[in-house]
Design a protein around this motif. Structure first.
Motif, PDB file in Angstrom:
ATOM      1  N   THR A  52      39.745  35.942  44.191  1.00 34.10           N
ATOM      2  CA  THR A  52      38.941  36.932  43.635  1.00 34.10           C
ATOM      3  C   THR A  52      38.851  38.013  44.749  1.00 34.10           C
ATOM      4  N   GLN A  53      39.015  39.257  43.942  1.00 36.54           N
ATOM      5  CA  GLN A  53      38.886  40.573  45.099  1.00 36.54           C
ATOM      6  C   GLN A  53      37.492  40.642  45.482  1.00 36.54           C
ATOM      7  N   ILE A  54      37.599  41.517  46.515  1.00 35.18           N
ATOM      8  CA  ILE A  54      36.337  41.678  47.177  1.00 35.18           C
ATOM      9  C   ILE A  54      35.480  42.773  46.351  1.00 35.18           C
ATOM     10  N   ALA A  55      34.139  42.517  46.402  1.00 40.99           N
ATOM     11  CA  ALA A  55      33.232  43.140  45.485  1.00 40.99           C
ATOM     12  C   ALA A  55      33.469  42.916  44.150  1.00 40.99           C
ATOM     13  N   ALA A  56      33.815  41.799  43.768  1.00 41.91           N
ATOM     14  CA  ALA A  56      34.120  41.362  42.278  1.00 41.91           C
ATOM     15  C   ALA A  56      33.545  40.046  41.842  1.00 41.91           C
ATOM     16  N   ARG A  57      33.212  40.042  40.422  1.00 43.92           N
ATOM     17  CA  ARG A  57      32.770  38.902  40.113  1.00 43.92           C
ATOM     18  C   ARG A  57      33.786  38.403  38.874  1.00 43.92           C
ATOM     19  N   GLN A  58      33.821  36.875  38.811  1.00 46.75           N
ATOM     20  CA  GLN A  58      34.336  36.658  37.389  1.00 46.75           C
ATOM     21  C   GLN A  58      34.116  35.201  37.163  1.00 46.75           C
ATOM     22  N   SER A  59      34.228  34.837  35.851  1.00 51.63           N
ATOM     23  CA  SER A  59      34.067  33.469  35.617  1.00 51.63           C
ATOM     24  C   SER A  59      35.114  33.049  34.694  1.00 51.63           C
ATOM     25  N   VAL A  60      35.563  31.497  35.145  1.00 51.77           N
ATOM     26  CA  VAL A  60      36.913  30.995  34.673  1.00 51.77           C
ATOM     27  C   VAL A  60      36.801  29.638  34.171  1.00 51.77           C
TER      28      VAL A  60
END
Length: 200
Positions: A52-60
């Motif tokens: 995951t990139q820095i300063a990022a959110r994700q849902s998998v």
């Protein structure tokens, strides 16, 4: 069933992520599967943080599970593993709250040197338990749920009044508070909408 399984705080280094603190709720797994499930969740948390990139959110999504991750600009990261029914917005709210509290206790500049064995942060266990029910833990979700319940109660109340033999048509015709124009308007509207009326 809405369920949280793991909440992990990590530090994302240049090449690898390090677990700083974690909590697990594995009661839904059999006794013999728990250590393997915990080990796999720790592996997934570390891997998804590294990707995951820095300063990022994700849902998998993976089968019936969801893995939510947030990596802050200061490289502090949080991962929440839940079932697919758990609301994403509540998941990310929880991660943000936990990371903010952790950063207040441990300055981000010291996170690279922290490890799970020596880091004291019992709140991770508290939040994992508290947020098992997203409606109780999240004020917005709780408010929406309360509104839905009120709507159901109001709907049931109107049905109960009509079931007692009081028909709206009778109430309108007997009403002294309505002018003849209003009564005529009601009757015309009732006739016009009669082809579209819904009955439960």
């Amino acid at each position: 069933m809405v369920k949280l399984y793991a909440l992990t705080i990590l530090y994302k280094g240049p090449t690898t992520a390090t677990t700083i603190k974690s909590a697990y709720e594995l009661g839904s797994f059999s006794f013999f599967q728990r250590s393997s499930a915990q080990e796999f969740m720790a592996f997934v948390s570390k891997t998804i943080t590294e990707r995951t990139q820095i300063a990022a959110r994700q849902s998998v999504k993976e089968k019936e599970y969801m893995c939510h991750v947030y990596v802050r600009a200061d490289n502090l990261a949080g991962v929440l593993i839940s079932d697919h029914e758990y609301p994403s917005r509540v998941s990310h709210t929880l991660i943000t709250k936990v990371l903010d509290e952790f950063a207040a206790q441990y300055p981000p500049t010291t996170c690279a040197t922290l490890n799970e064995a020596t880091t004291i942060f019992p709140q991770v266990n508290t939040y994992l338990a508290k947020y098992q029910n997203p409606r109780e833990a999240d004020a917005f979700t709780k408010m929406q749920n309360d509104l839905d319940e009120t709507k159901i109660i109001l709907h049931n109340t109107i049905e109960a009044v009509l079931e007692r033999g009081e028909k709206l048509d009778d109430l309108v015709s007997k009403s002294e508070g309505l002018s003849m124009q209003s009564k005529a308007f009601y009757k015309t509207a009732r006739k016009t909408n009669s082809c579209c009326s819904l009955t439960a």
